[in-house]
Design an enzyme around this catalytic site. Structure first.
Site, short mmCIF file in Angstrom:
data_model
loop_
_atom_site.label_atom_id
_atom_site.label_comp_id
_atom_site.label_asym_id
_atom_site.label_seq_id
_atom_site.Cartn_x
_atom_site.Cartn_y
_atom_site.Cartn_z
N SER A 177 0.77 6.67 -0.32
CA SER A 177 -0.53 6.30 0.25
C SER A 177 -0.43 5.34 1.43
O SER A 177 -1.42 5.11 2.12
CB SER A 177 -1.44 5.70 -0.83
OG SER A 177 -1.00 4.41 -1.19
N LYS A 214 -2.23 -1.56 -0.82
CA LYS A 214 -3.16 -1.04 0.18
C LYS A 214 -3.41 -2.10 1.25
O LYS A 214 -3.04 -3.25 1.11
CB LYS A 214 -4.53 -0.69 -0.45
CG LYS A 214 -4.48 0.37 -1.55
CD LYS A 214 -4.22 1.73 -1.00
CE LYS A 214 -4.24 2.80 -2.06
NZ LYS A 214 -3.00 2.92 -2.84
#
Length: 191
Positions: free
Chosen positions: A113, A150
């Site tokens: 990701s 993230k």
């Protein structure tokens, strides 16, 4: 220092394989010194330079400079540059990537990701543990009792966690979001 640089590299290689430094007699065999006095002199020189230390039990251990590596200031990724431009300096990876050792952890990355930020699966990120971060920082956050890596963002006044891969959705925490730490570096091994 007669051959001390070569002796040190042999000790570094030995340490990498065995995670311990050899005894004085084993050092003699490893580096080709027959005299115990020659080994003791070499060890004393390396201790004086900060490459070796002794434990309270009188065993040898790596000193503060043991993990230093030659460091070339820069290299062009475009056109070649003269090899003479690569003057050796010294750098330890800890000095470069770990500003606060007591607050730093290394975490292996699983998943893809964050590939848009250059973080690949199996990379190791260097994370400084702290409970706050700035918008734009890459963070390790805890959402619903699960860790995630993230980029910290803000949408309509609310904190969000943004992936760096369009295949993944933005995480908009409905409950509590806790910052575990901020990524301050990363390591990648090429096989």
């Amino acid at each position: 220092m007669p051959n001390d640089g070569q002796y040190l590299t042999k000790l570094q290689d030995y340490y990498t394989r065995h995670r311990v430094l050899p005894s004085y007699s084993a050092i003699g065999k490893l580096i080709g010194l027959a005299s115990k006095a020659s080994v003791a002199d070499m060890v004393l020189r390396l201790k004086g330079e900060g490459f070796l230390e002794s434990t309270p039990g009188k065993r040898l251990k790596p000193g503060r400079r043991f993990f230093e590596r030659p460091f070339a200031e820069s290299i062009r990724a475009g056109l070649p540059s003269p090899a003479a431009d690569l003057g050796p300096d010294i750098l330890t990876i800890d000095d470069y990537l770990v500003p606060h050792p007591s607050k730093t952890v290394l975490i292996r990355v699983k998943g893809d990701s964050m590939i848009g930020a250059g973080i690949q699966p199996d990379d190791v990120v260097v994370v400084e543990k702290r409970t706050s971060a700035n918008v734009g920082d890459i963070v390790v956050a805890i959402v619903d009792n699960e860790f995630t890596l993230k980029r910290l963002g803000r949408e309509r006044g609310r904190i969000v966690l943004k992936p760096e891969n369009k295949s993944y959705p933005v995480i908009r925490p409905k409950g509590e979001l806790e910052i575990f730490g901020v990524v301050v570096g990363q390591l990648r091994r090429y096989r």
